[in-house]
Design an enzyme around this catalytic site. Structure first.
Site, PDB file in Angstrom:
ATOM      1  N   HIS A   1      -6.392 -13.392  -7.800  1.00 23.10           N
ATOM      2  CA  HIS A   1      -7.245 -12.412  -7.128  1.00 23.10           C
ATOM      3  C   HIS A   1      -8.633 -12.461  -7.760  1.00 23.10           C
ATOM      4  CE1 HIS A   1      -8.806  -8.675  -5.454  1.00 23.10           C
ATOM      5  NE2 HIS A   1      -7.856  -8.793  -4.545  1.00 23.10           N
TER       6      HIS A   1
ATOM      7  N   LYS B   1       0.840  -1.198   0.000  1.00 20.62           N
ATOM      8  CA  LYS B   1       0.000   0.000   0.000  1.00 20.62           C
ATOM      9  C   LYS B   1       0.877   1.251   0.000  1.00 20.62           C
ATOM     10  CE  LYS B   1      -3.714  -2.621   0.705  1.00 20.62           C
ATOM     11  NZ  LYS B   1      -4.803  -2.768  -0.266  1.00 20.62           N
TER      12      LYS B   1
END
Length: 475
Positions: A294, A175
């Site tokens: 994902h 992140k």
């Protein structure tokens, strides 16, 4: 038109619209071991009988169309048609039914999830006679399963490649998900892996944007990975996202990852598509790469209770198409996941044979024969206080992935990774000593934090963070 043709038409063909239930509702049908079986949650329009609605689903997802056609007489509809063979009312719901449909195996191309879904979850979902339609589960017969390669490697091969046994694996999504330069991104990867994580991950949004092109990211992440391996003596991985706008570009990225010698790549299997995913899975098996999956876009398909498709079906489809990891919710974090239902499809991902269990949403017994298992990934809003519950719920064959729960540590990325590793090792040791993680979890974390200042700091930061919303996906 010749007189002979006119005579044949009058005898063999009668134009017009027929009720679907006359042909496609067959309550006496005995299912075959080779049939693909589907459980649909059907909400008919007012005035449409459930038998007609179920038959319409069977028809429109197999051989039927809205009117009788000439060419019906040129094939055997009894051989190829789908059949609605059972209908159950849904308890507590008005005018809603579970309709069971059997499809003969010859309707589907071998080894193609794309073709299977084009029929079973295709145009029928826009059918006007239905207010809503949801595919709850599929039974994939061994005869069809054997036409797929499945995951590139599977759980045991991954354990052997990593030389890591007896505990869940730890991961972290880097992140902020967008905006970092490749060098700063690689720095974060290195710090997390050096601190004790097994994996770091590209966010699903990260492909090849102007702020960070894919080749630069791959190079800096590989450098970070090798540096962390040299310092820790452990095998490390970073999920390099190979998802791209074309299959050719996707494979180019996977080839470069292989040339760098990294152990794992990543794909967004729903936005990328099943054809692309299966292509990449085959490449990964042939070239020794693990494949992390994902599920971006899944909630568009599976979150509504009455319409769409349950994630357990998407999970089964992924096991056929190929992937070594897939995100599977957390039960305890910020993303959707009710415990019994989540554990139901986790078993469908990992186990070789899963019995029918309606209490966990499993409508059919599923035999995976020789298809390898997939490791479920718990990710989304989790932190060190969740570690006992996650270890107890998901067991050893899982990846516990902490993004903000690593990078949000007040002392930095490496201490955040240390805190998670210490918490995990403490939970595994306590479990192996016979302690009850569900009941004693908080105490286990407090005890470990006494000798780990990194864990103590993490515990203080996230002591009051909770995501207490009711799950929408209930039985």
């Amino acid at each position: 038109m010749s007189p002979q043709t006119e005579t044949k038409a009058s005898v063999g063909f009668k134009a017009g619209v027929k009720d679907y239930k006359l042909t496609y509702y067959t309550p006496d049908y005995v299912t075959k071991d080779t049939d693909i079986l589907a459980a649909f949650r059907v909400t008919p329009q007012p005035g449409v009988p459930p038998e007609e609605a179920g038959a319409a689903v069977a028809a429109e997802s197999s051989t039927g169309t809205w009117t009788a056609v000439w060419t019906d007489g040129l094939t055997s509809l009894d051989r190829y048609k789908g059949r609605c063979y059972n209908i159950e009312p849904v308890a507590g719901e008005e005018n809603q039914y579970i309709c069971y449909v059997a499809y003969p195996l010859d309707l589907f191309e071998e080894g193609s999830v794309t073709n299977m879904f084009t029929s079973i979850v295709g145009n029928v979902f826009g059918f006007k006679a239905l207010r809503a339609l949801r595919l709850e589960d599929l039974r994939i017969p061994p005869a069809y399963t054997k036409t797929f390669q499945g995951p590139p490697h599977g759980i045991q091969v991954e354990r052997d490649k990593l030389n890591k046994y007896g505990r869940p694996l730890l991961g972290c999504t880097i992140k902020p998900k967008l905006g970092l330069s490749a060098k700063n991104y690689g720095r974060a990867v290195y710090e997390c892996l050096r601190g004790g994580l097994d994996f770091t991950k590209d966010d699903e949004n990260v492909n090849s944007q102007p702020f960070m092109r894919w080749r630069d990211r791959f190079l800096f992440c590989a450098e970070a990975l090798y540096k962390a391996q040299a310092e820790t003596g452990e095998i490390k991985g970073h999920y390099l996202n190979a998802t791209a706008g074309t299959c050719e570009e996707m494979l180019k990225r996977a080839v470069f990852a292989r040339e760098l010698g990294v152990p794992i790549v990543m794909h967004d299997y729903l936005t990328g598509g099943f054809t692309a995913n299966t292509t990449l899975a085959h490449y990964c098996r042939d070239n020794g790469l693990l494949l992390h999956i994902h599920r971006a876009m899944h909630a568009v398909i599976d979150r509504q209770k009455n319409h769409g498709m349950h994630f357990r079906v998407l999970a089964k489809a992924l096991r056929l198409s190929g992937g070594d990891h897939i995100h599977a919710g957390t039960v305890v974090g910020k993303l959707e996941g009710e415990r019994d239902i989540t554990l139901g499809f986790v078993d469908l991902l990992r186990d070789d044979f899963v019995e029918k269990d309606r209490s966990r949403g499993i409508y059919f017994t599923q035999d995976w024969v020789s298809i390898p298992g997939v490791i479920p990934v718990a990710s989304g809003g989790i932190h060190v206080w969740h570690m006992p519950a996650l270890t107890e719920i998901f067991g050893d064959d899982s990846v516990l992935q902490f993004g903000g729960g690593t990078l949000g540590h007040p002392w930095g990325n490496a201490p955040g990774a240390v805190a998670n590793r210490v918490a995990l090792e403490a939970c595994v040791q306590a479990r192996n000593e016979g302690r009850d993680l569900a009941r004693e979890g908080n105490e286990i974390i407090r005890e470990a934090s006494k000798w780990s200042p990194e864990l103590a700091a993490a515990c203080e930061v996230w002591k009051s963070i909770k995501f207490e919303f009711a799950a929408m996906d209930t039985l």
